[in-house]
Scaffold this motif. Sequence first.
Motif, PDB file in Angstrom:
ATOM      1  N   GLY A  19       0.814  -1.211   0.000  1.00  0.00           N
ATOM      2  CA  GLY A  19       0.000   0.000   0.000  1.00  0.00           C
ATOM      3  C   GLY A  19       0.845   1.256   0.000  1.00  0.00           C
ATOM      4  N   ALA A  20       1.898   1.268   0.790  1.00  0.00           N
ATOM      5  CA  ALA A  20       2.790   2.424   0.833  1.00  0.00           C
ATOM      6  C   ALA A  20       3.538   2.582  -0.499  1.00  0.00           C
ATOM      7  N   TYR A  21       3.863   1.481  -1.125  1.00  0.00           N
ATOM      8  CA  TYR A  21       4.580   1.500  -2.405  1.00  0.00           C
ATOM      9  C   TYR A  21       3.712   2.120  -3.498  1.00  0.00           C
ATOM     10  N   LEU A  22       2.409   1.842  -3.465  1.00  0.00           N
ATOM     11  CA  LEU A  22       1.516   2.291  -4.531  1.00  0.00           C
ATOM     12  C   LEU A  22       0.764   3.579  -4.210  1.00  0.00           C
ATOM     13  N   VAL A  23       1.151   4.287  -3.178  1.00  0.00           N
ATOM     14  CA  VAL A  23       0.467   5.528  -2.807  1.00  0.00           C
ATOM     15  C   VAL A  23       0.444   6.544  -3.958  1.00  0.00           C
TER      16      VAL A  23
END
Length: 99
Positions: free
Chosen positions: A48-52
């Motif tokens: 999730g943090a990678y695709l923010v």
Amino acid sequence: MKILTMARKLFFTVLAAALALWAYGAYSGEPQWQQWAMYLGNALALGGAYLVPTLTAALVGSPRLKLVAALNVLGGWLILPWIAAMMLALKRDDLASGS
């Protein structure tokens, strides 16, 4: 918006599965299940943090969604391309029109 609805449902399904695995491992004395649940939870959080930047571009309706997604997926694991993708996702074109 249909893709965002599907992604949200998938996210909550995987999150529920991770919570169920954690609860089963925590209360049944099976540490391998708890360990797998922790791995799954970590993957969800880091993914999730990678695709923010990509999710932000999709939510704000950025005209550069494909560029942001490509930059995020191909180079987002490095800090500078991730920041560049985030800046492109949040760039406002309507403010650039001359005064």
